[in-house]
Design a protein around this motif. Structure first.
Motif, PDB file in Angstrom:
ATOM      1  N   ASN A   1      -7.923  11.661  -8.371  1.00 36.86           N
ATOM      2  CA  ASN A   1      -8.251  10.643  -9.379  1.00 36.86           C
ATOM      3  C   ASN A   1      -9.020   9.520  -8.702  1.00 36.86           C
ATOM      4  OD1 ASN A   1      -5.452  10.510 -11.757  1.00 36.86           O
ATOM      5  ND2 ASN A   1      -6.924  12.121 -11.337  1.00 36.86           N
ATOM      6  N   GLN A   2     -10.055   9.053  -9.372  1.00 32.13           N
ATOM      7  CA  GLN A   2     -10.863   7.951  -8.860  1.00 32.13           C
ATOM      8  C   GLN A   2     -10.519   6.700  -9.670  1.00 32.13           C
ATOM      9  OE1 GLN A   2     -15.070   8.592  -9.057  1.00 32.13           O
ATOM     10  NE2 GLN A   2     -15.535   6.699  -7.969  1.00 32.13           N
ATOM     11  N   PRO A   3      -9.799   5.745  -9.073  1.00 31.78           N
ATOM     12  CA  PRO A   3      -9.432   4.535  -9.817  1.00 31.78           C
ATOM     13  C   PRO A   3     -10.663   3.728 -10.230  1.00 31.78           C
ATOM     14  CG  PRO A   3      -8.085   4.759  -7.845  1.00 31.78           C
ATOM     15  CD  PRO A   3      -9.200   5.764  -7.739  1.00 31.78           C
ATOM     16  N   THR A   4     -10.712   3.406 -11.505  1.00 28.44           N
ATOM     17  CA  THR A   4     -11.771   2.596 -12.074  1.00 28.44           C
ATOM     18  C   THR A   4     -11.098   1.432 -12.788  1.00 28.44           C
ATOM     19  OG1 THR A   4     -13.149   4.552 -12.348  1.00 28.44           O
ATOM     20  CG2 THR A   4     -13.760   2.610 -13.618  1.00 28.44           C
ATOM     21  N   LEU A   5     -11.410   0.223 -12.353  1.00 29.43           N
ATOM     22  CA  LEU A   5     -10.742  -0.962 -12.883  1.00 29.43           C
ATOM     23  C   LEU A   5     -11.710  -1.812 -13.678  1.00 29.43           C
ATOM     24  CD1 LEU A   5      -9.459  -0.349  -9.805  1.00 29.43           C
ATOM     25  CD2 LEU A   5      -7.748  -1.703 -11.010  1.00 29.43           C
ATOM     26  N   SER A   6     -11.214  -2.311 -14.796  1.00 29.67           N
ATOM     27  CA  SER A   6     -12.041  -3.146 -15.657  1.00 29.67           C
ATOM     28  C   SER A   6     -11.185  -4.224 -16.290  1.00 29.67           C
ATOM     29  CB  SER A   6     -12.707  -2.285 -16.746  1.00 29.67           C
ATOM     30  OG  SER A   6     -11.708  -1.636 -17.522  1.00 29.67           O
ATOM     31  N   GLY A   7     -11.846  -5.209 -16.827  1.00 23.54           N
ATOM     32  CA  GLY A   7     -11.135  -6.282 -17.497  1.00 23.54           C
ATOM     33  C   GLY A   7     -12.088  -7.104 -18.330  1.00 23.54           C
ATOM     34  N   HIS A   8     -11.508  -7.880 -19.231  1.00 22.50           N
ATOM     35  CA  HIS A   8     -12.316  -8.796 -20.033  1.00 22.50           C
ATOM     36  C   HIS A   8     -11.477 -10.004 -20.443  1.00 22.50           C
ATOM     37  CE1 HIS A   8     -10.379  -6.292 -23.124  1.00 22.50           C
ATOM     38  NE2 HIS A   8     -10.451  -7.364 -23.887  1.00 22.50           N
ATOM     39  N   VAL A   9     -12.157 -11.074 -20.782  1.00 28.95           N
ATOM     40  CA  VAL A   9     -11.504 -12.319 -21.161  1.00 28.95           C
ATOM     41  C   VAL A   9     -10.983 -12.196 -22.584  1.00 28.95           C
ATOM     42  CG1 VAL A   9     -11.809 -14.806 -21.484  1.00 28.95           C
ATOM     43  CG2 VAL A   9     -12.976 -13.636 -19.586  1.00 28.95           C
ATOM     44  N   LEU A  10      -9.693 -12.465 -22.751  1.00 29.93           N
ATOM     45  CA  LEU A  10      -9.050 -12.422 -24.066  1.00 29.93           C
ATOM     46  C   LEU A  10      -8.992 -13.787 -24.735  1.00 29.93           C
ATOM     47  CD1 LEU A  10      -5.854 -10.253 -23.413  1.00 29.93           C
ATOM     48  CD2 LEU A  10      -7.861  -9.602 -24.758  1.00 29.93           C
ATOM     49  N   GLU A  11      -8.791 -14.821 -23.930  1.00 29.01           N
ATOM     50  CA  GLU A  11      -8.477 -16.134 -24.488  1.00 29.01           C
ATOM     51  C   GLU A  11      -8.812 -17.211 -23.470  1.00 29.01           C
ATOM     52  OE1 GLU A  11      -4.329 -18.347 -25.939  1.00 29.01           O
ATOM     53  OE2 GLU A  11      -4.267 -16.271 -25.279  1.00 29.01           O
ATOM     54  N   LYS A  12      -9.216 -18.381 -23.980  1.00 31.09           N
ATOM     55  CA  LYS A  12      -9.414 -19.581 -23.164  1.00 31.09           C
ATOM     56  C   LYS A  12      -8.481 -20.651 -23.713  1.00 31.09           C
ATOM     57  CE  LYS A  12     -13.588 -20.902 -22.116  1.00 31.09           C
ATOM     58  NZ  LYS A  12     -15.013 -21.298 -22.172  1.00 31.09           N
ATOM     59  N   PHE A  13      -7.803 -21.381 -22.810  1.00 30.04           N
ATOM     60  CA  PHE A  13      -6.865 -22.405 -23.282  1.00 30.04           C
ATOM     61  C   PHE A  13      -6.573 -23.389 -22.151  1.00 30.04           C
ATOM     62  CE2 PHE A  13      -4.470 -18.923 -21.498  1.00 30.04           C
ATOM     63  CZ  PHE A  13      -3.408 -19.496 -20.828  1.00 30.04           C
ATOM     64  N   GLU A  14      -5.858 -24.445 -22.494  1.00 25.96           N
ATOM     65  CA  GLU A  14      -5.401 -25.406 -21.502  1.00 25.96           C
ATOM     66  C   GLU A  14      -3.883 -25.400 -21.465  1.00 25.96           C
ATOM     67  OE1 GLU A  14      -7.191 -29.256 -21.351  1.00 25.96           O
ATOM     68  OE2 GLU A  14      -9.151 -28.481 -21.938  1.00 25.96           O
ATOM     69  N   ALA A  15      -3.335 -25.510 -20.254  1.00 20.60           N
ATOM     70  CA  ALA A  15      -1.882 -25.555 -20.066  1.00 20.60           C
ATOM     71  C   ALA A  15      -1.589 -26.281 -18.763  1.00 20.60           C
ATOM     72  CB  ALA A  15      -1.287 -24.147 -20.040  1.00 20.60           C
ATOM     73  N   ASP A  16      -0.580 -27.111 -18.773  1.00 22.91           N
ATOM     74  CA  ASP A  16      -0.154 -27.846 -17.579  1.00 22.91           C
ATOM     75  C   ASP A  16      -1.312 -28.558 -16.896  1.00 22.91           C
ATOM     76  OD1 ASP A  16       2.495 -26.960 -17.950  1.00 22.91           O
ATOM     77  OD2 ASP A  16       2.089 -25.114 -16.817  1.00 22.91           O
ATOM     78  N   GLY A  17      -2.216 -29.108 -17.701  1.00 26.24           N
ATOM     79  CA  GLY A  17      -3.349 -29.855 -17.162  1.00 26.24           C
ATOM     80  C   GLY A  17      -4.441 -29.002 -16.549  1.00 26.24           C
ATOM     81  N   GLU A  18      -4.385 -27.693 -16.760  1.00 24.75           N
ATOM     82  CA  GLU A  18      -5.400 -26.795 -16.209  1.00 24.75           C
ATOM     83  C   GLU A  18      -6.139 -26.073 -17.320  1.00 24.75           C
ATOM     84  OE1 GLU A  18      -3.768 -25.102 -12.012  1.00 24.75           O
ATOM     85  OE2 GLU A  18      -2.963 -24.134 -13.802  1.00 24.75           O
ATOM     86  N   ARG A  19      -7.393 -25.743 -17.044  1.00 28.65           N
ATOM     87  CA  ARG A  19      -8.150 -24.879 -17.942  1.00 28.65           C
ATOM     88  C   ARG A  19      -7.935 -23.446 -17.469  1.00 28.65           C
ATOM     89  NH1 ARG A  19     -13.921 -27.697 -18.296  1.00 28.65           N
ATOM     90  NH2 ARG A  19     -13.802 -27.331 -16.065  1.00 28.65           N
TER      91      ARG A  19
END
Length: 145
Positions: free
Chosen positions: A101-119
């Motif tokens: 098996n050849q591992p193929t990794l992907s991802g995408h942004v689901l949400e943007k928010f602020e919490a505990d003073g951080e973006r």
């Protein structure tokens, strides 16, 4: 002389929901990969390195450690942002990564928010094989500047 960071971290304002993380494609899993991971991790479970043991467990052959695939998910993240930006990581193991098996990794942004003073951004992540069969489904929260 100041040290230049290896990673050019994405900026919060430049990231949009739906944006893809840079994909990560790795070489096929082989016995050497499993032996090296067992040595590095200290996980010498015989089902991952002893074909006779694996066959007694009714498996056709040895297969990758689940945490090896988890480490690949973490590598996808840390290729995008420095490790210290990680605020949460949730993994669900969904399949066995077999030899070849050849591992193929992907991802995408689901949400943007602020919490505990951080973006922050929440990202969906996936480790699949070359046939599109999911091995890990994950999400993570990352702090961005």
């Amino acid at each position: 002389m100041p040290i230049k960071p290896l990673i050019s971290m994405p900026r919060f304002e430049d990231v949009a929901v739906g944006d893809a993380l840079p994909a990560l494609q790795l070489p096929a899993i082989d016995r050497t990969t499993l032996a090296l991971y067992a040595g590095a991790s200290g996980d010498h479970n015989p089902i991952h390195i002893d074909i006779d043991f694996a066959r007694k467990a009714r498996m056709p052959d040895v297969f990758a450690h689940g945490m090896l695939s988890a480490a690949y998910v973490a590598r996808l993240l840390t290729n995008w942002v420095p490790q210290q930006q990680l605020r949460a990581l949730n993994l669900r193991f969904t399949g066995i990564t077999h030899l070849g098996n050849q591992p193929t990794l992907s991802g995408h942004v689901l949400e943007k928010f602020e919490a505990d003073g951080e973006r922050r951004v929440k990202v969906a992540l996936k480790c699949a094989n070359q046939y599109g069969e999911d091995k890990i489904i994950a999400d993570a929260v990352l702090a961005l500047v």
